[in-house]
Design an enzyme around this catalytic site. Structure first.
Site, PDB file in Angstrom:
ATOM      1  N   HIS A 162      61.493  50.014  74.237  1.00  0.00           N
ATOM      2  CA  HIS A 162      60.948  49.278  73.092  1.00  0.00           C
ATOM      3  C   HIS A 162      61.285  50.038  71.806  1.00  0.00           C
ATOM      4  O   HIS A 162      61.312  51.269  71.796  1.00  0.00           O
ATOM      5  CB  HIS A 162      59.434  49.118  73.247  1.00  0.00           C
ATOM      6  CG  HIS A 162      58.861  48.189  72.226  1.00  0.00           C
ATOM      7  ND1 HIS A 162      58.599  48.590  70.943  1.00  0.00           N
ATOM      8  CD2 HIS A 162      58.546  46.872  72.291  1.00  0.00           C
ATOM      9  CE1 HIS A 162      58.130  47.544  70.262  1.00  0.00           C
ATOM     10  NE2 HIS A 162      58.089  46.503  71.056  1.00  0.00           N
ATOM     11  N   ASN A 198      53.163  41.994  75.326  1.00  0.00           N
ATOM     12  CA  ASN A 198      53.132  43.448  75.160  1.00  0.00           C
ATOM     13  C   ASN A 198      51.888  43.798  74.347  1.00  0.00           C
ATOM     14  O   ASN A 198      51.855  43.579  73.135  1.00  0.00           O
ATOM     15  CB  ASN A 198      54.422  43.878  74.428  1.00  0.00           C
ATOM     16  CG  ASN A 198      54.425  45.355  74.083  1.00  0.00           C
ATOM     17  OD1 ASN A 198      53.564  46.111  74.530  1.00  0.00           O
ATOM     18  ND2 ASN A 198      55.395  45.766  73.279  1.00  0.00           N
ATOM     19  N   LYS A 234      50.707  46.653  73.695  1.00  0.00           N
ATOM     20  CA  LYS A 234      50.877  47.926  72.969  1.00  0.00           C
ATOM     21  C   LYS A 234      49.633  48.816  73.162  1.00  0.00           C
ATOM     22  O   LYS A 234      49.009  48.764  74.212  1.00  0.00           O
ATOM     23  CB  LYS A 234      51.195  47.655  71.494  1.00  0.00           C
ATOM     24  CG  LYS A 234      52.390  46.704  71.352  1.00  0.00           C
ATOM     25  CD  LYS A 234      52.981  46.687  69.978  1.00  0.00           C
ATOM     26  CE  LYS A 234      54.144  45.681  69.951  1.00  0.00           C
ATOM     27  NZ  LYS A 234      54.868  45.664  68.693  1.00  0.00           N
ATOM     28  N   GLY A 273      56.236  42.629  64.347  1.00  0.00           N
ATOM     29  CA  GLY A 273      54.949  42.839  63.680  1.00  0.00           C
ATOM     30  C   GLY A 273      54.969  42.564  62.191  1.00  0.00           C
ATOM     31  O   GLY A 273      54.032  42.935  61.477  1.00  0.00           O
ATOM     32  N   GLU A 277      65.002  42.332  70.346  1.00  0.00           N
ATOM     33  CA  GLU A 277      63.904  42.463  69.391  1.00  0.00           C
ATOM     34  C   GLU A 277      64.410  43.152  68.125  1.00  0.00           C
ATOM     35  O   GLU A 277      64.449  44.385  68.060  1.00  0.00           O
ATOM     36  CB  GLU A 277      62.775  43.291  70.003  1.00  0.00           C
ATOM     37  CG  GLU A 277      62.137  42.649  71.218  1.00  0.00           C
ATOM     38  CD  GLU A 277      60.691  43.099  71.371  1.00  0.00           C
ATOM     39  OE1 GLU A 277      59.826  42.231  71.422  1.00  0.00           O
ATOM     40  OE2 GLU A 277      60.439  44.311  71.408  1.00  0.00           O
ATOM     41  N   GLU A 291      59.651  50.809  69.319  1.00  0.00           N
ATOM     42  CA  GLU A 291      58.661  51.815  68.907  1.00  0.00           C
ATOM     43  C   GLU A 291      58.854  53.105  69.693  1.00  0.00           C
ATOM     44  O   GLU A 291      58.593  54.200  69.192  1.00  0.00           O
ATOM     45  CB  GLU A 291      57.245  51.233  69.069  1.00  0.00           C
ATOM     46  CG  GLU A 291      56.970  50.189  67.987  1.00  0.00           C
ATOM     47  CD  GLU A 291      56.074  49.040  68.398  1.00  0.00           C
ATOM     48  OE1 GLU A 291      55.356  49.151  69.412  1.00  0.00           O
ATOM     49  OE2 GLU A 291      56.108  48.002  67.697  1.00  0.00           O
ATOM     50  N   SER A 328      57.611  38.709  66.052  1.00  0.00           N
ATOM     51  CA  SER A 328      56.805  37.720  65.330  1.00  0.00           C
ATOM     52  C   SER A 328      56.866  36.327  65.948  1.00  0.00           C
ATOM     53  O   SER A 328      56.856  35.315  65.241  1.00  0.00           O
ATOM     54  CB  SER A 328      57.198  37.687  63.845  1.00  0.00           C
ATOM     55  OG  SER A 328      56.952  38.949  63.250  1.00  0.00           O
ATOM     56  N   GLY A 352      54.160  40.400  70.957  1.00  0.00           N
ATOM     57  CA  GLY A 352      53.234  41.495  70.654  1.00  0.00           C
ATOM     58  C   GLY A 352      51.902  40.945  70.164  1.00  0.00           C
ATOM     59  O   GLY A 352      51.037  40.552  70.943  1.00  0.00           O
TER      60      GLY A 352
HETATM   61  P1  PGA Z   1      55.272  41.134  67.585  1.00  0.00           P
HETATM   62  O1  PGA Z   1      55.790  42.310  68.543  1.00  0.00           O
HETATM   63  O2  PGA Z   1      55.243  39.868  68.409  1.00  0.00           O
HETATM   64  O3  PGA Z   1      53.907  41.577  67.150  1.00  0.00           O
HETATM   65  O4  PGA Z   1      56.236  41.029  66.449  1.00  0.00           O
HETATM   66  C1  PGA Z   1      56.815  42.100  69.481  1.00  0.00           C
HETATM   67  C2  PGA Z   1      57.069  43.355  70.270  1.00  0.00           C
HETATM   68  O5  PGA Z   1      57.009  44.458  69.692  1.00  0.00           O
HETATM   69  O6  PGA Z   1      57.340  43.304  71.479  1.00  0.00           O
END
Ligand code: PGA
Length: 250
Positions: free
Chosen positions: A94, A10, A12, A170, A164, A96, A210, A231
């Site tokens: 997601h 992803n 983003k 993140g 997630e 977000e 992460s 991500g």
């Molecule tokens: P991350 O994000 O691997 O940076 O933690 C995962 C995601 O939001 O899909």
């Protein structure tokens, strides 16, 4: 049931078109890794070039969101018809999008159906917040998110669910493999209640939050984890290649 694992990146809201092209070049060879489905999810403006770049390979391309309607007066939105010209998968719900753009479970139920109607394989994202986790509400939240999104209809073709936890995204603080397995097993049991255990056995469930090249193998050793939604590490070609190889080797 044998489930082909998935390595999904992803991207983003990152990168210019030139940077997206460079990232694709850096991932050369990923299409030849056997035993894993690779999914890349760039932002809308990068989709046409990323779609063209991987055209003719097994690499799947996903939108990061989409509207439910095929067309109409929805300024700023992208329809499933439009998305299906440059993608074959779509990430839905997601955290977000839930957090910053007020997407709720009812809207996601409609988006899941729209994805199916337009031949897009959905990755439905679910996961608890830090406060929900502290209040021991993880399973209740997952039951609601999965249950409402699936509704009472048959499963959308190829359904993928990504667990997630919001607190792990993140932050560099991934869930432990045991925590992730417990949540993914719970998601599969909710899917079994809704869809029957035969169908639920075929649903691929990913862990996200992460994930990196160092921790992926421990997640893949869990029985209910069928891959990762990545991500930050998916923006570094060598890292995403290493993660994809580890997923394929699991
Ligand atoms: P991350 O994000 O691997 O940076 O933690 C995962 C995601 O939001 O899909």
């Amino acid at each position: 049931m044998a489930r082909i694992p998935i390595a999904a990146g992803n991207w983003k809201m990152n990168g210019t078109n030139a940077e997206a092209r460079a990232l694709c070049r850096g991932l050369a060879g990923i299409e030849a890794i056997a035993g894993v489905d690779v999914v890349l999810s760039p932002s809308f403006t990068q989709l046409p070039l990323v779609w063209d770049f991987w055209c003719g390979t097994e690499v799947h391309i996903a939108g990061q969101n989409m509207h439910t309607q095929p067309s109409g007066a929805y300024t700023g939105e992208v329809s499933p018809v439009q998305l299906a010209e440059v993608a074959d998968w779509v990430i839905l719900g997601h955290s977000e999008r839930r957090q910053f753009f007020c997407e709720d479970d009812q809207a996601l139920a409609l988006k899941l159906r729209a994805a199916e109607a337009h031949g897009l394989t959905p990755i439905l994202c679910v996961g608890e917040s830090e406060a929900e986790r502290e209040n021991r509400r993880t399973n209740a939240v997952l039951s609601r998110q999965v249950g409402v999104a699936l509704g009472d209809d048959p499963a959308p073709a190829g359904l993928v669910i990504a667990y997630e936890p919001v607190w792990a995204i993140g932050t560099g603080q991934a869930a432990t493999p045991d925590e992730a397995e417990s949540a993914c097993a719970h998601i599969r049991s909710v899917a079994a209640d809704k869809l029957g255990s035969d169908v639920a056995d075929g649903v691929r469930i990913l862990y996200g939050g992460s994930v990196n090249a160092g921790n992926i193998a421990d997640f893949m050793a869990q029985p209910d984890i069928d891959g990762a939604l990545v991500g930050g590490a998916s923006l570094k070609p060598d890292d995403f290649l290493a993660i994809t190889r580890a997923i394929a080797a699991s």
